[in-house]
Motif scaffolding. Structure first.
Motif, PDB file in Angstrom:
ATOM      1  N   ASP A 175      -4.870  -4.013  11.815  1.00 32.93           N
ATOM      2  CA  ASP A 175      -5.728  -3.342  10.857  1.00 32.93           C
ATOM      3  C   ASP A 175      -6.818  -2.622  11.647  1.00 32.93           C
ATOM      4  O   ASP A 175      -7.414  -3.195  12.561  1.00 32.93           O
ATOM      5  N   THR A 176      -7.101  -1.379  11.292  1.00 36.19           N
ATOM      6  CA  THR A 176      -8.065  -0.612  12.096  1.00 36.19           C
ATOM      7  C   THR A 176      -9.452  -1.224  12.061  1.00 36.19           C
ATOM      8  O   THR A 176     -10.204  -1.132  13.020  1.00 36.19           O
ATOM      9  N   GLU A 177      -9.838  -1.882  10.955  1.00 34.74           N
ATOM     10  CA  GLU A 177     -11.150  -2.529  10.904  1.00 34.74           C
ATOM     11  C   GLU A 177     -11.209  -3.717  11.851  1.00 34.74           C
ATOM     12  O   GLU A 177     -12.245  -4.010  12.448  1.00 34.74           O
ATOM     13  N   ALA A 178     -10.076  -4.426  12.007  1.00 36.88           N
ATOM     14  CA  ALA A 178     -10.053  -5.558  12.931  1.00 36.88           C
ATOM     15  C   ALA A 178     -10.036  -5.076  14.375  1.00 36.88           C
ATOM     16  O   ALA A 178     -10.601  -5.703  15.272  1.00 36.88           O
ATOM     17  N   GLU A 179      -9.388  -3.929  14.606  1.00 36.44           N
ATOM     18  CA  GLU A 179      -9.263  -3.424  15.964  1.00 36.44           C
ATOM     19  C   GLU A 179     -10.564  -2.815  16.460  1.00 36.44           C
ATOM     20  O   GLU A 179     -10.875  -2.824  17.638  1.00 36.44           O
ATOM     21  N   HIS A 180     -11.345  -2.257  15.552  1.00 36.92           N
ATOM     22  CA  HIS A 180     -12.629  -1.651  15.911  1.00 36.92           C
ATOM     23  C   HIS A 180     -13.736  -2.407  15.188  1.00 36.92           C
ATOM     24  O   HIS A 180     -14.473  -1.841  14.385  1.00 36.92           O
ATOM     25  N   ALA A 181     -13.822  -3.690  15.442  1.00 40.97           N
ATOM     26  CA  ALA A 181     -14.786  -4.536  14.738  1.00 40.97           C
ATOM     27  C   ALA A 181     -16.202  -4.124  15.095  1.00 40.97           C
ATOM     28  O   ALA A 181     -16.511  -3.795  16.228  1.00 40.97           O
ATOM     29  N   THR A 216     -10.759   5.306  -5.338  1.00 35.02           N
ATOM     30  CA  THR A 216      -9.870   5.607  -4.226  1.00 35.02           C
ATOM     31  C   THR A 216      -9.779   4.395  -3.305  1.00 35.02           C
ATOM     32  O   THR A 216     -10.801   3.873  -2.850  1.00 35.02           O
ATOM     33  N   VAL A 217      -8.564   3.950  -3.051  1.00 31.13           N
ATOM     34  CA  VAL A 217      -8.318   2.817  -2.164  1.00 31.13           C
ATOM     35  C   VAL A 217      -7.618   3.358  -0.919  1.00 31.13           C
ATOM     36  O   VAL A 217      -6.629   4.077  -1.018  1.00 31.13           O
ATOM     37  N   TYR A 218      -8.138   2.997   0.247  1.00 26.33           N
ATOM     38  CA  TYR A 218      -7.619   3.519   1.513  1.00 26.33           C
ATOM     39  C   TYR A 218      -7.281   2.362   2.440  1.00 26.33           C
ATOM     40  O   TYR A 218      -8.027   1.388   2.527  1.00 26.33           O
ATOM     41  N   ALA A 219      -6.153   2.470   3.116  1.00 22.99           N
ATOM     42  CA  ALA A 219      -5.765   1.469   4.115  1.00 22.99           C
ATOM     43  C   ALA A 219      -5.193   2.184   5.328  1.00 22.99           C
ATOM     44  O   ALA A 219      -4.532   3.229   5.200  1.00 22.99           O
ATOM     45  N   GLN A 220      -5.423   1.627   6.501  1.00 23.25           N
ATOM     46  CA  GLN A 220      -4.940   2.226   7.752  1.00 23.25           C
ATOM     47  C   GLN A 220      -4.580   1.115   8.729  1.00 23.25           C
ATOM     48  O   GLN A 220      -5.331   0.147   8.878  1.00 23.25           O
ATOM     49  N   VAL A 221      -3.437   1.247   9.385  1.00 24.67           N
ATOM     50  CA  VAL A 221      -3.012   0.277  10.392  1.00 24.67           C
ATOM     51  C   VAL A 221      -2.531   1.023  11.630  1.00 24.67           C
ATOM     52  O   VAL A 221      -2.085   2.179  11.551  1.00 24.67           O
ATOM     53  N   ASN A 222      -2.636   0.365  12.759  1.00 21.45           N
ATOM     54  CA  ASN A 222      -2.060   0.842  14.009  1.00 21.45           C
ATOM     55  C   ASN A 222      -0.883  -0.057  14.363  1.00 21.45           C
ATOM     56  O   ASN A 222      -1.002  -1.290  14.304  1.00 21.45           O
ATOM     57  N   ALA A 223       0.241   0.536  14.707  1.00 23.78           N
ATOM     58  CA  ALA A 223       1.444  -0.237  15.030  1.00 23.78           C
ATOM     59  C   ALA A 223       1.981   0.201  16.392  1.00 23.78           C
ATOM     60  O   ALA A 223       1.942   1.388  16.739  1.00 23.78           O
TER      61      ALA A 223
END
Length: 232
Positions: A175-181, A216-223
């Protein structure tokens, strides 16, 4: 003999692919919040406090009269402030001003127009809102995350197919929020509409017609995935 783990940046025999997945959803709000400020003012401290208590109790009774439609009532702050006379050589209190700040959360929008109208019509009462929102456990958040993961895998598959490869394994999903805490700023909200009342001498005002604002609901992940060697 164990097989060595692939290097973080991949190898010619085990290329590594990094992609980002995103999802945007527009959904109907689930709750509405109202901010209510009740005021009182008088030359006598006890009289000002009595007026403030009476108006506060009236507002709470009005909110509770709507039953389960009003899910939560919270008191944030109470203030009683003496106001000094600006003139003269001695400090003299000329009045006392009191405020109570309440927050109400509604899950039933069918009563919202009637309730906001009645609150705004009360004596020395300020109304802010509504602020539309989703619940923390809203299914919309879960659906956005699911779509973001699917988007990441689909992007990776398209890149691999463009090279004549196929995906082999998922190495990492973040999760981008976890990756860029880091410290998060305040969540932006729509500007509040403020309605003030100092009492209304006529009949009951017409009920407001309020249209819920879509959220508006937004989600972003890095894989990061591995794939078979490309056909170059």
């Amino acid at each position: 003999m164990t097989t060595p783990e692939p290097l973080p940046y991949g190898t010619p025999g085990t290329p590594r692919l990094a992609v980002r997945g995103e999802a945007h959803l527009e959904v109907e709000p689930e709750i509405a919040r109202l901010g209510i400020t009740i005021s009182a003012r008088g030359t006598d401290r006890h009289k000002a406090l009595d007026d403030l208590t009476r108006r506060n109790n009236h507002v709470i009774d009005l909110l509770k009269s709507h039953g389960d439609a009003v899910e939560k009532i919270e008191t944030s702050t109470i203030t009683i402030t003496p106001q000094l006379n600006d003139k003269g050589r001695h400090e003299r209190i000329r009045a006392y001003r009191g405020h109570v700040h309440l927050a109400a959360t509604l899950g039933d929008f069918t009563v919202l127009g009637e309730l906001t109208t009645r609150l705004a019509d009360l004596e020395l009462t300020r109304l802010d809102g509504p602020w539309w929102d989703l619940r923390n456990d809203s299914p919309a958040h879960r659906e956005a995350r699911r779509r973001a993961v699917h988007d990441a895998v689909q992007r990776a598959r398209e890149y691999a197919e463009a090279l004549g490869s196929r995906l082999v394994a998922l190495v990492e999903l973040a999760d981008t929020e976890a990756e860029h805490a880091g410290p998060m700023g305040p969540v932006p909200r729509p500007a509040a509409g403020a309605m003030r009342s100092a009492g209304y001498g006529g009949g009951a005002p017409a009920t407001l017609d309020l249209e819920p604002q879509r959220q508006t609901v937004y989600a972003q992940v890095n894989a990061r995935l591995t794939m078979t060697p490309p056909v170059l």
